[in-house]
Design a protein around this motif. Structure first.
Motif, mmCIF file in Angstrom:
data_model
loop_
_atom_site.group_PDB
_atom_site.id
_atom_site.type_symbol
_atom_site.label_atom_id
_atom_site.label_comp_id
_atom_site.label_asym_id
_atom_site.label_seq_id
_atom_site.Cartn_x
_atom_site.Cartn_y
_atom_site.Cartn_z
ATOM 1 N N SER A 15 16.817 12.316 -40.256
ATOM 2 C CA SER A 15 17.338 12.415 -41.614
ATOM 3 C C SER A 15 16.689 13.524 -42.425
ATOM 4 O O SER A 15 17.182 13.873 -43.502
ATOM 5 C CB SER A 15 17.153 11.088 -42.356
ATOM 6 O OG SER A 15 15.774 10.721 -42.394
ATOM 7 N N ASP A 26 17.287 5.715 -37.308
ATOM 8 C CA ASP A 26 16.894 7.105 -37.572
ATOM 9 C C ASP A 26 15.759 7.499 -36.615
ATOM 10 O O ASP A 26 14.584 7.269 -36.912
ATOM 11 C CB ASP A 26 16.435 7.214 -39.029
ATOM 12 C CG ASP A 26 16.329 8.651 -39.521
ATOM 13 O OD1 ASP A 26 16.619 9.568 -38.739
ATOM 14 O OD2 ASP A 26 15.965 8.833 -40.693
ATOM 15 N N THR A 84 20.156 10.524 -45.865
ATOM 16 C CA THR A 84 20.816 9.215 -45.784
ATOM 17 C C THR A 84 21.564 8.883 -47.066
ATOM 18 O O THR A 84 22.762 8.584 -47.039
ATOM 19 C CB THR A 84 19.789 8.116 -45.462
ATOM 20 O OG1 THR A 84 19.150 8.420 -44.222
ATOM 21 C CG2 THR A 84 20.478 6.762 -45.341
ATOM 22 N N TRP A 107 25.538 6.199 -37.128
ATOM 23 C CA TRP A 107 24.160 5.786 -37.403
ATOM 24 C C TRP A 107 23.737 4.523 -36.672
ATOM 25 O O TRP A 107 22.554 4.330 -36.405
ATOM 26 C CB TRP A 107 23.982 5.558 -38.904
ATOM 27 C CG TRP A 107 23.885 6.814 -39.705
ATOM 28 C CD1 TRP A 107 23.708 8.086 -39.240
ATOM 29 C CD2 TRP A 107 23.960 6.919 -41.130
ATOM 30 N NE1 TRP A 107 23.657 8.980 -40.284
ATOM 31 C CE2 TRP A 107 23.812 8.295 -41.453
ATOM 32 C CE3 TRP A 107 24.134 5.993 -42.154
ATOM 33 C CZ2 TRP A 107 23.837 8.746 -42.770
ATOM 34 C CZ3 TRP A 107 24.157 6.448 -43.469
ATOM 35 C CH2 TRP A 107 24.008 7.810 -43.763
ATOM 36 N N ARG A 132 21.246 2.215 -40.768
ATOM 37 C CA ARG A 132 20.999 3.404 -39.945
ATOM 38 C C ARG A 132 19.801 3.221 -39.026
ATOM 39 O O ARG A 132 18.764 2.710 -39.437
ATOM 40 C CB ARG A 132 20.753 4.629 -40.831
ATOM 41 C CG ARG A 132 20.541 5.923 -40.047
ATOM 42 C CD ARG A 132 20.405 7.130 -40.982
ATOM 43 N NE ARG A 132 20.406 8.380 -40.226
ATOM 44 C CZ ARG A 132 20.381 9.601 -40.767
ATOM 45 N NH1 ARG A 132 20.355 9.726 -42.096
ATOM 46 N NH2 ARG A 132 20.401 10.680 -40.023
ATOM 47 N N TRP A 155 16.856 2.051 -41.552
ATOM 48 C CA TRP A 155 17.227 2.077 -42.967
ATOM 49 C C TRP A 155 17.998 0.813 -43.326
ATOM 50 O O TRP A 155 18.898 0.390 -42.589
ATOM 51 C CB TRP A 155 18.117 3.269 -43.272
ATOM 52 C CG TRP A 155 17.453 4.608 -43.220
ATOM 53 C CD1 TRP A 155 17.203 5.362 -42.106
ATOM 54 C CD2 TRP A 155 16.961 5.369 -44.334
ATOM 55 N NE1 TRP A 155 16.588 6.547 -42.454
ATOM 56 C CE2 TRP A 155 16.425 6.575 -43.808
ATOM 57 C CE3 TRP A 155 16.932 5.152 -45.705
ATOM 58 C CZ2 TRP A 155 15.874 7.557 -44.626
ATOM 59 C CZ3 TRP A 155 16.384 6.131 -46.519
ATOM 60 C CH2 TRP A 155 15.859 7.317 -45.974
ATOM 61 N N PRO A 169 11.780 12.394 -39.170
ATOM 62 C CA PRO A 169 13.017 11.733 -38.736
ATOM 63 C C PRO A 169 14.212 12.697 -38.699
ATOM 64 O O PRO A 169 14.191 13.761 -39.311
ATOM 65 C CB PRO A 169 13.221 10.647 -39.801
ATOM 66 C CG PRO A 169 11.894 10.463 -40.450
ATOM 67 C CD PRO A 169 11.219 11.791 -40.387
#
Length: 319
Positions: A255, A172, A114, A307, A170, A277, A253
């Protein structure tokens, strides 16, 4: 001869090193060399040596060190207030200078994508800005933003103190990582309830308690009791090592990076947990170039990577 607390600390011809003053203020505020070293992102022995150097320059002892605690001497107590004023004046001078100060930011755990993707957009939009980046869990990040030692925090969305503001950047989706030879690996997606007997590996409750609470929360929502929280070290590599060695599972996740040989990632459903996020800054610093640049970069990254697609935020039923 050591000067008394009632005498001047230094002659008019002595120049103080701001770095040494900053080190002293950190120790004086924490009253603990280990915490101060972590806050400054330097090694504790180096910090101790620098404080001794400052005391030698000033000709007086500023701190009393014992095996149990650290205390200010009378001279140290007198020095603290003007030292803070000196650092504040220096910070103001830097902000007024032509060259912008570095953007101070931290990431929760090294390896998540991220922040790197946001910084990539910031370099594209604001190539003149430098970045000073560290690693810190979200609770500590928020404290550092409040204390004006970070410009922005980036981590799990949460209820913010009055003086802070935030922006969702985001959704995620969270999956699960396990050994490729696990009996559960044949199923994709996996209902969370199917992981009731799995051995869960968590992150550090000290470093990322908000992440651990998030994982335990969606497990309990599905009726899964993960048992005692087993805390790994902070690096993602340590979590993967435990998953492999213990034949365990861990929340993973989107990410996160590819886990590598011998491990696989499976989607979760019922529910499909989503980690949100958030970018956070001080309300009274909203117009700073560092804050406006990071907000613009986060929005650009969100647009480029999709995202904030509403579909990512929806809990999906089993396929």
């Amino acid at each position: 001869m050591t000067r008394s607390a009632n005498m001047a600390f230094y002659t008019p011809h002595m120049d103080l090193d701001l770095r040494l003053v900053r080190y002293f203020v950190a120790v004086a505020e924490e009253l603990h060399f280990g915490r101060a070293a972590a806050r400054l992102y330097i090694a504790q022995p180096s910090l101790s040596a620098q404080i001794r150097h400052l005391e030698e320059l000033l000709g007086t002892q500023l701190l009393v060190r014992t095996t149990r605690r650290v205390e200010l001497t009378p001279a140290g107590a007198l020095f603290l207030a003007p030292a803070r004023q000196l650092l504040a004046a220096a910070s103001e001078a830097l902000r007024a200078a032509t060259a912008p100060a570095p953007v101070r930011v931290a990431t929760i755990v090294d390896g998540l994508d991220t922040l790197p993707k946001i910084l990539r957009e910031m370099r594209r939009l604001h190539p003149q800005l430098d970045v000073a980046q560290g690693i810190a869990g979200m609770p500590r990040q928020l404290a550092e933003v409040e204390a004006d030692r970070l410009d922005v925090a980036l981590g799990r969305r949460t209820r913010l103190p009055v003086g802070l503001a935030g922006e969702l950047v985001r959704f995620d989706p969270v999956r699960v990582v396990m050994r490729a030879d696990s009996s559960l690996a044949a199923r994709d997606p996996l209902p969370v309830a199917a992981l009731g007997s799995a051995r869960w590996v968590f992150g550090s409750t000290e470093h990322t308690p908000d992440w651990v609470d998030f994982v335990v929360g969606f497990l309990k929502e599905a009726g899964v009791d993960p048992g005692p929280v087993r805390c790994s070290q902070v690096p993602l590599s340590a979590i993967l090592e435990q998953v492999s060695e213990l034949d365990g599972v861990s929340a993973w996740p989107v990410s996160c990076p590819d886990p590598g040989f011998g491990l696989v990632v499976r989607r979760l459903v019922e529910p499909t947990p989503v980690f949100e996020w958030e970018l956070v800054w001080r309300r009274d610093a909203a117009s700073r170039p560092a804050v406006t640049a990071m907000r613009a970069a986060a929005r650009a990254a969100a647009d480029r990577c999709g995202w904030l697609d509403p579909g990512l935020a929806v809990t999906r039923a089993a396929a």
